[in-house]
Design a protein around this motif. Sequence first.
Motif, PDB file in Angstrom:
ATOM      1  N   ILE A  76       0.629  -1.010  -0.479  1.00 12.00           N
ATOM      2  CA  ILE A  76      -0.079  -0.388  -0.075  1.00 12.00           C
ATOM      3  C   ILE A  76       0.929   1.106  -0.024  1.00 12.00           C
ATOM      4  N   GLU A  77       0.457   2.090  -0.551  1.00 11.46           N
ATOM      5  CA  GLU A  77       1.728   3.259  -1.322  1.00 11.46           C
ATOM      6  C   GLU A  77       1.019   4.801  -0.552  1.00 11.46           C
ATOM      7  N   THR A  78      -0.200   5.012  -0.410  1.00  6.25           N
ATOM      8  CA  THR A  78      -1.332   6.348  -0.128  1.00  6.25           C
ATOM      9  C   THR A  78      -2.423   5.845   0.982  1.00  6.25           C
ATOM     10  N   ALA A  79      -2.664   6.555   1.065  1.00 11.62           N
ATOM     11  CA  ALA A  79      -3.563   6.713   2.536  1.00 11.62           C
ATOM     12  C   ALA A  79      -4.729   6.407   1.888  1.00 11.62           C
ATOM     13  N   ARG A  80      -5.425   6.761   1.038  1.00 14.79           N
ATOM     14  CA  ARG A  80      -6.601   6.206   0.497  1.00 14.79           C
ATOM     15  C   ARG A  80      -6.847   4.377  -0.448  1.00 14.79           C
ATOM     16  N   GLU A  81      -5.438   4.538  -0.824  1.00 15.18           N
ATOM     17  CA  GLU A  81      -5.367   3.397  -0.682  1.00 15.18           C
ATOM     18  C   GLU A  81      -5.765   2.123   0.992  1.00 15.18           C
ATOM     19  N   ALA A  82      -5.120   2.376   1.578  1.00 16.45           N
ATOM     20  CA  ALA A  82      -4.933   1.747   2.611  1.00 16.45           C
ATOM     21  C   ALA A  82      -6.800   2.119   3.084  1.00 16.45           C
ATOM     22  N   ILE A  83      -7.422   2.773   3.482  1.00 20.11           N
ATOM     23  CA  ILE A  83      -8.220   2.977   3.454  1.00 20.11           C
ATOM     24  C   ILE A  83      -9.420   2.566   2.723  1.00 20.11           C
ATOM     25  N   LYS A  84      -9.527   2.477   1.389  1.00 13.61           N
ATOM     26  CA  LYS A  84     -10.197   1.247   0.379  1.00 13.61           C
ATOM     27  C   LYS A  84      -9.558  -0.609   0.605  1.00 13.61           C
ATOM     28  N   TRP A  85      -8.081   0.023   1.338  1.00 17.18           N
ATOM     29  CA  TRP A  85      -8.290  -1.908   1.780  1.00 17.18           C
ATOM     30  C   TRP A  85      -8.813  -2.096   2.957  1.00 17.18           C
ATOM     31  N   VAL A  86      -8.892  -1.147   4.000  1.00 15.57           N
ATOM     32  CA  VAL A  86      -9.723  -1.881   4.970  1.00 15.57           C
ATOM     33  C   VAL A  86     -11.365  -2.193   5.165  1.00 15.57           C
ATOM     34  N   ASN A  87     -12.117  -0.732   4.301  1.00  9.78           N
ATOM     35  CA  ASN A  87     -12.419  -0.975   3.746  1.00  9.78           C
ATOM     36  C   ASN A  87     -13.948  -1.952   2.048  1.00  9.78           C
ATOM     37  N   ASN A  88     -12.675  -3.207   2.549  1.00  9.32           N
ATOM     38  CA  ASN A  88     -12.884  -4.327   1.504  1.00  9.32           C
ATOM     39  C   ASN A  88     -12.823  -3.863   0.045  1.00  9.32           C
TER      40      ASN A  88
END
Length: 99
Positions: A76-88
């Motif tokens: 994961i490289e960005t905060a937006r990508e991270a929260i997307k991963w957390v939210n399935n």
Amino acid sequence: AELRRLLIQQVGYGKIMNALHGELLDTWREYNLWEVENKVYSGQKGYSIDVEPIKIVKMTCPSTGLIHAHRVPPNIETAREAIKWVNNEVDADSFEKET
């Protein structure tokens, strides 16, 4: 998860990231992506905490101010990508209403 949240709240996220030598990689809205140093040191010798880099997304609830933190994959490289991963894989912009 609730115990972890309470510990983070009591100790303070800033102190935890300083102690773990965390580096802020990216910020998007109320989300922060951090990378934590993968070694702890005892004298001159370093010991690995894990076999892969440790990345954590910190989320601050806009309505309550409570802080939540989740580990995310090392690619994961960005905060937006991270929260997307957390939210399935659901992007935060597609939420009908954030609370």
